[in-house]
Design a protein around this motif. Structure first.
Motif, PDB file in Angstrom:
ATOM      1  N   ALA A  39    -101.216 -44.243  11.280  1.00 54.13           N
ATOM      2  CA  ALA A  39     -99.947 -43.559  11.026  1.00 54.13           C
ATOM      3  C   ALA A  39     -98.872 -43.999  12.008  1.00 54.13           C
ATOM      4  O   ALA A  39     -97.703 -44.179  11.645  1.00 54.13           O
ATOM      5  CB  ALA A  39    -100.151 -42.041  11.106  1.00 54.13           C
ATOM      6  N   ARG A  40     -99.290 -44.209  13.300  1.00 58.04           N
ATOM      7  CA  ARG A  40     -98.305 -44.675  14.269  1.00 58.04           C
ATOM      8  C   ARG A  40     -97.775 -46.049  13.895  1.00 58.04           C
ATOM      9  O   ARG A  40     -96.565 -46.310  13.958  1.00 58.04           O
ATOM     10  CB  ARG A  40     -98.933 -44.709  15.651  1.00 58.04           C
ATOM     11  N   GLY A  41     -98.703 -46.939  13.516  1.00 58.86           N
ATOM     12  CA  GLY A  41     -98.258 -48.270  13.109  1.00 58.86           C
ATOM     13  C   GLY A  41     -97.347 -48.191  11.886  1.00 58.86           C
ATOM     14  O   GLY A  41     -96.307 -48.876  11.826  1.00 58.86           O
ATOM     15  N   GLN A  42     -97.770 -47.367  10.912  1.00 64.85           N
ATOM     16  CA  GLN A  42     -96.942 -47.209   9.713  1.00 64.85           C
ATOM     17  C   GLN A  42     -95.576 -46.614  10.047  1.00 64.85           C
ATOM     18  O   GLN A  42     -94.545 -47.025   9.505  1.00 64.85           O
ATOM     19  CB  GLN A  42     -97.674 -46.304   8.716  1.00 64.85           C
ATOM     20  N   THR A  43     -95.595 -45.643  11.009  1.00 60.71           N
ATOM     21  CA  THR A  43     -94.339 -45.024  11.408  1.00 60.71           C
ATOM     22  C   THR A  43     -93.417 -46.037  12.077  1.00 60.71           C
ATOM     23  O   THR A  43     -92.203 -46.056  11.822  1.00 60.71           O
ATOM     24  CB  THR A  43     -94.616 -43.856  12.366  1.00 60.71           C
ATOM     25  N   ARG A  44     -93.998 -46.883  12.970  1.00 65.82           N
ATOM     26  CA  ARG A  44     -93.166 -47.906  13.611  1.00 65.82           C
ATOM     27  C   ARG A  44     -92.578 -48.841  12.567  1.00 65.82           C
ATOM     28  O   ARG A  44     -91.390 -49.189  12.619  1.00 65.82           O
ATOM     29  CB  ARG A  44     -94.000 -48.687  14.637  1.00 65.82           C
ATOM     30  N   ALA A  45     -93.432 -49.260  11.594  1.00 69.08           N
ATOM     31  CA  ALA A  45     -92.935 -50.168  10.547  1.00 69.08           C
ATOM     32  C   ALA A  45     -91.846 -49.489   9.719  1.00 69.08           C
ATOM     33  O   ALA A  45     -90.793 -50.091   9.425  1.00 69.08           O
ATOM     34  CB  ALA A  45     -94.089 -50.610   9.655  1.00 69.08           C
ATOM     35  N   ASP A  46     -92.120 -48.216   9.372  1.00 65.49           N
ATOM     36  CA  ASP A  46     -91.115 -47.487   8.584  1.00 65.49           C
ATOM     37  C   ASP A  46     -89.831 -47.290   9.377  1.00 65.49           C
ATOM     38  O   ASP A  46     -88.724 -47.367   8.824  1.00 65.49           O
ATOM     39  CB  ASP A  46     -91.662 -46.122   8.157  1.00 65.49           C
ATOM     40  N   THR A  47     -89.988 -47.039  10.696  1.00 66.24           N
ATOM     41  CA  THR A  47     -88.801 -46.842  11.527  1.00 66.24           C
ATOM     42  C   THR A  47     -87.955 -48.110  11.574  1.00 66.24           C
ATOM     43  O   THR A  47     -86.716 -48.048  11.447  1.00 66.24           O
ATOM     44  CB  THR A  47     -89.216 -46.428  12.944  1.00 66.24           C
ATOM     45  N   GLU A  48     -88.621 -49.243  11.748  1.00 70.53           N
ATOM     46  CA  GLU A  48     -87.885 -50.502  11.754  1.00 70.53           C
ATOM     47  C   GLU A  48     -87.202 -50.749  10.408  1.00 70.53           C
ATOM     48  O   GLU A  48     -86.041 -51.169  10.350  1.00 70.53           O
ATOM     49  CB  GLU A  48     -88.839 -51.651  12.090  1.00 70.53           C
ATOM     50  N   ARG A  49     -87.947 -50.471   9.351  1.00 72.08           N
ATOM     51  CA  ARG A  49     -87.372 -50.689   8.021  1.00 72.08           C
ATOM     52  C   ARG A  49     -86.171 -49.767   7.787  1.00 72.08           C
ATOM     53  O   ARG A  49     -85.130 -50.190   7.269  1.00 72.08           O
ATOM     54  CB  ARG A  49     -88.444 -50.424   6.964  1.00 72.08           C
ATOM     55  N   LEU A  50     -86.339 -48.498   8.200  1.00 67.87           N
ATOM     56  CA  LEU A  50     -85.247 -47.547   8.014  1.00 67.87           C
ATOM     57  C   LEU A  50     -84.037 -47.913   8.866  1.00 67.87           C
ATOM     58  O   LEU A  50     -82.888 -47.728   8.436  1.00 67.87           O
ATOM     59  CB  LEU A  50     -85.716 -46.126   8.354  1.00 67.87           C
ATOM     60  N   ARG A  51     -84.290 -48.438  10.094  1.00 71.26           N
ATOM     61  CA  ARG A  51     -83.162 -48.867  10.912  1.00 71.26           C
ATOM     62  C   ARG A  51     -82.394 -49.994  10.231  1.00 71.26           C
ATOM     63  O   ARG A  51     -81.153 -49.997  10.209  1.00 71.26           O
ATOM     64  CB  ARG A  51     -83.667 -49.324  12.273  1.00 71.26           C
ATOM     65  N   SER A  52     -83.181 -50.958   9.670  1.00 75.06           N
ATOM     66  CA  SER A  52     -82.515 -52.060   8.961  1.00 75.06           C
ATOM     67  C   SER A  52     -81.723 -51.540   7.768  1.00 75.06           C
ATOM     68  O   SER A  52     -80.568 -51.925   7.539  1.00 75.06           O
ATOM     69  CB  SER A  52     -83.564 -53.083   8.496  1.00 75.06           C
ATOM     70  N   GLU A  53     -82.377 -50.619   7.000  1.00 73.45           N
ATOM     71  CA  GLU A  53     -81.691 -50.070   5.835  1.00 73.45           C
ATOM     72  C   GLU A  53     -80.468 -49.243   6.249  1.00 73.45           C
ATOM     73  O   GLU A  53     -79.424 -49.281   5.582  1.00 73.45           O
ATOM     74  CB  GLU A  53     -82.650 -49.184   5.024  1.00 73.45           C
ATOM     75  N   LEU A  54     -80.590 -48.493   7.360  1.00 75.74           N
ATOM     76  CA  LEU A  54     -79.471 -47.704   7.848  1.00 75.74           C
ATOM     77  C   LEU A  54     -78.305 -48.592   8.248  1.00 75.74           C
ATOM     78  O   LEU A  54     -77.130 -48.290   7.937  1.00 75.74           O
ATOM     79  CB  LEU A  54     -79.920 -46.837   9.034  1.00 75.74           C
ATOM     80  N   GLU A  55     -78.611 -49.708   8.941  1.00 80.56           N
ATOM     81  CA  GLU A  55     -77.556 -50.624   9.337  1.00 80.56           C
ATOM     82  C   GLU A  55     -76.870 -51.216   8.118  1.00 80.56           C
ATOM     83  O   GLU A  55     -75.633 -51.305   8.049  1.00 80.56           O
ATOM     84  CB  GLU A  55     -78.146 -51.748  10.217  1.00 80.56           C
ATOM     85  N   ALA A  56     -77.701 -51.596   7.111  1.00 80.79           N
ATOM     86  CA  ALA A  56     -77.119 -52.141   5.885  1.00 80.79           C
ATOM     87  C   ALA A  56     -76.285 -51.071   5.170  1.00 80.79           C
ATOM     88  O   ALA A  56     -75.205 -51.359   4.625  1.00 80.79           O
ATOM     89  CB  ALA A  56     -78.232 -52.645   4.971  1.00 80.79           C
ATOM     90  N   SER A  57     -76.791 -49.805   5.175  1.00 83.10           N
ATOM     91  CA  SER A  57     -76.048 -48.722   4.531  1.00 83.10           C
ATOM     92  C   SER A  57     -74.733 -48.471   5.246  1.00 83.10           C
ATOM     93  O   SER A  57     -73.702 -48.205   4.606  1.00 83.10           O
ATOM     94  CB  SER A  57     -76.894 -47.440   4.524  1.00 83.10           C
ATOM     95  N   ARG A  58     -74.742 -48.546   6.575  1.00 87.17           N
ATOM     96  CA  ARG A  58     -73.505 -48.354   7.322  1.00 87.17           C
ATOM     97  C   ARG A  58     -72.471 -49.418   6.953  1.00 87.17           C
ATOM     98  O   ARG A  58     -71.296 -49.121   6.726  1.00 87.17           O
ATOM     99  CB  ARG A  58     -73.785 -48.394   8.824  1.00 87.17           C
ATOM    100  N   GLU A  92     -72.400 -51.160   4.218  1.00 93.49           N
ATOM    101  CA  GLU A  92     -71.976 -50.934   2.835  1.00 93.49           C
ATOM    102  C   GLU A  92     -71.035 -49.734   2.746  1.00 93.49           C
ATOM    103  O   GLU A  92     -70.049 -49.747   1.986  1.00 93.49           O
ATOM    104  CB  GLU A  92     -73.201 -50.697   1.957  1.00 93.49           C
ATOM    105  N   THR A  93     -71.305 -48.680   3.576  1.00 93.12           N
ATOM    106  CA  THR A  93     -70.434 -47.505   3.577  1.00 93.12           C
ATOM    107  C   THR A  93     -69.040 -47.850   4.073  1.00 93.12           C
ATOM    108  O   THR A  93     -68.026 -47.394   3.525  1.00 93.12           O
ATOM    109  CB  THR A  93     -71.051 -46.397   4.446  1.00 93.12           C
ATOM    110  N   ASP A  94     -68.989 -48.666   5.137  1.00 97.84           N
ATOM    111  CA  ASP A  94     -67.677 -49.089   5.639  1.00 97.84           C
ATOM    112  C   ASP A  94     -66.913 -49.846   4.571  1.00 97.84           C
ATOM    113  O   ASP A  94     -65.704 -49.634   4.370  1.00 97.84           O
ATOM    114  CB  ASP A  94     -67.855 -49.951   6.889  1.00 97.84           C
ATOM    115  N   SER A  95     -67.636 -50.760   3.894  1.00 96.33           N
ATOM    116  CA  SER A  95     -66.976 -51.514   2.819  1.00 96.33           C
ATOM    117  C   SER A  95     -66.494 -50.580   1.706  1.00 96.33           C
ATOM    118  O   SER A  95     -65.375 -50.716   1.200  1.00 96.33           O
ATOM    119  CB  SER A  95     -67.945 -52.551   2.257  1.00 96.33           C
ATOM    120  N   LEU A  96     -67.341 -49.608   1.346  1.00 98.79           N
ATOM    121  CA  LEU A  96     -66.949 -48.663   0.298  1.00 98.79           C
ATOM    122  C   LEU A  96     -65.775 -47.806   0.721  1.00 98.79           C
ATOM    123  O   LEU A  96     -64.905 -47.477  -0.098  1.00 98.79           O
ATOM    124  CB  LEU A  96     -68.152 -47.774  -0.078  1.00 98.79           C
TER     125      LEU A  96
END
Length: 453
Positions: A164-183, A185-189
């Motif tokens: 679960a810790r490994g999965q959480t770290r992977a998910d955290t990294e993925r979510l950070r990447s997605e959050l940065e991309a969302s930010r 995209e939000t600025d562009s929108l």
């Protein structure tokens, strides 16, 4: 009955029976005891069973253990005879284990639960210790199994935690990447939204301007349409008035010619009839006159002026009405309610009308004169269903028109020179018809004449 093998005698059984447990049976040992009793239960007759267990005699061992477990355990503890019978059945089915327990040396390889259950049923010497030792062994086994299960569960949980810790770290990294991309995209929108809002505001301003211009155009068009419609209505009204005027002129011309012709013919007939009546009345010679006839003298057999004056009648003499109706083309106009309310006012209006019209019908048949009876329409509470009598014209005044006015209209409609007699006591009616050339007479005169009918 044979004694159990393995050296357990009556003395041993007695010693075993004297012993007792100071704690409840372990659950595993209890279930095994119930199973032993249930299996041995089927080898006993109904008479050998305790009374509380006889109802389960026909049950299968599994159903017997399920439904009668507590009852069998209680009977085993409280009924020594039942326990001895069960012990005999267990000795027969498990002779090796019974013999080892009787010798005081239970098999080392045997299951402690089976040994404790058999000892509890057979009650050899020291069976309490065997049951207690089996319970402790079971507890130790349970504890060891629980510890092993706990250890395995702990290992599994640790592995799951690491995963679960490994999965959480992977998910955290993925979510950070997605959050940065969302930010991004939000600025562009946001930029696009601000631009779109600016465009919308400009569009709304243009739309308001266009709507104002359109409203002005529509108002101007509506005013023009209204003016055109007003002018059209005015022209149509003038056209209708012109057409109505033309039609009225045509109709008046036709009716005028028709009325004038009728009046002329009626006047001619009146003059002719009057001349003939006057000739008969004055007993004039047939046609020719001689110069000597112009000499003023009284011939034998002719009336003198005094005789003619003597023939004048009173205004209240019914014979006066007969003389007037005897005139050629005479027309009698009767003010209906004026006559009826003078002669018989106590009667209902309907009966007043019927009585007057009946008398006028007889009078018309006697004199041959034209007769018109006028009633006031304002006196009617409902439409009148009336069949006019023969020889009498019946008229009701319209709404807003009195019977007096209708009588004056009838008098004015007659041509000058025609004898028209109006029966009414109303002074206004009498004066009005007199101006039109008619002869007014009182209502009482007609009533007296009708009383002779």
């Amino acid at each position: 009955m044979e004694q159990p093998t393995g050296g357990t005698g009556p003395a041993d059984a007695a010693d075993g029976a004297a012993e007792s447990l100071d704690r409840p049976l372990p659950e595993g040992v209890r279930r095994k005891v119930v199973a032993l009793v249930s299996d041995a239960f089927g080898g006993l007759t109904v008479g050998e069973l305790p009374s509380q267990l006889r109802q389960y005699a026909r049950f299968t061992p599994s159903r017997r253990a399920k439904f009668a477990g507590n009852a069998m355990a209680a009977a085993l503890e409280s009924d020594p005879a039942f326990r001895r019978r069960i012990a005999e059945r267990v000795t027969q089915t498990q002779p090796e284990l019974a013999g080892a327990l009787g010798a005081g040396a239970p098999p080392a390889a045997a299951d402690p639960v089976d040994v404790a259950a058999a000892a509890y049923v057979l009650r050899p010497a020291g069976w309490v210790k065997l049951v207690a030792a089996a319970g402790e062994e079971v507890q130790r086994a349970h504890a060891e199994r629980a510890d092993e299960e706990t250890r395995r569960e702990l290992e599994r949980l640790r592995e799951e935690l690491d995963h679960a810790r490994g999965q959480t770290r992977a998910d955290t990294e993925r979510l950070r990447s997605e959050l940065e991309a969302s930010r991004k995209e939000t600025d562009s929108l946001h930029r696009k939204l601000r631009s779109a809002l600016s465009e919308v505001k400009r569009g709304e301003a243009a739309l308001r301007k266009a709507a104002a211009e359109a409203d002005g155009v529509r108002a101007e068009a509506a005013a023009q349409v209204s003016a055109a419609e007003s002018e059209t209505r005015r022209l149509k009204a003038r056209l209708a008035e012109a057409e109505a005027s033309v039609e009225a002129g045509r109709r008046a011309a036709r009716e005028g010619r028709s009325v004038e012709d009728m009046r002329l013919r009626l006047l001619l007939d009146t003059v002719l009839d009057a001349a003939q009546g006057l000739r008969r009345e004055l007993a004039l010679p047939p046609s020719s006159t001689r110069p000597a006839d112009s000499v003023d003298a009284v011939e034998p057999g002719r009336m003198s002026p005094k005789d003619i004056a003597a023939r004048a009648l009173s205004e209240t003499d019914p014979a006066l009405l007969d003389q007037l109706l005897a005139l050629p083309q005479a027309h009698l106009i009767v003010d209906g309610y004026n006559v009826t309310k003078t002669g018989y006012p106590q009667m209902p209006l309907e009966k007043q009308r019927l009585r007057l019209l009946g008398g006028l019908s007889v009078l018309a048949a006697q004199t041959g004169a034209e007769m018109t009876c006028v009633f006031d329409g304002a006196e009617l509470a409902a439409p009148v269903l009336l069949a006019p009598p023969r020889g009498v014209r019946v008229l009701f005044s319209k709404a807003g028109v009195t019977a007096d006015e209708l009588i004056r209209q009838l008098a004015r409609a007659e041509p000058p020179g025609r004898p028209v007699v109006v029966v009414s006591t109303d002074r206004e009616v009498a004066d009005g018809v007199a101006k039109a050339g008619a002869r007014p007479v009182a209502s009482v005169l007609l009533l007296k004449r009708l009383s002779r009918v």
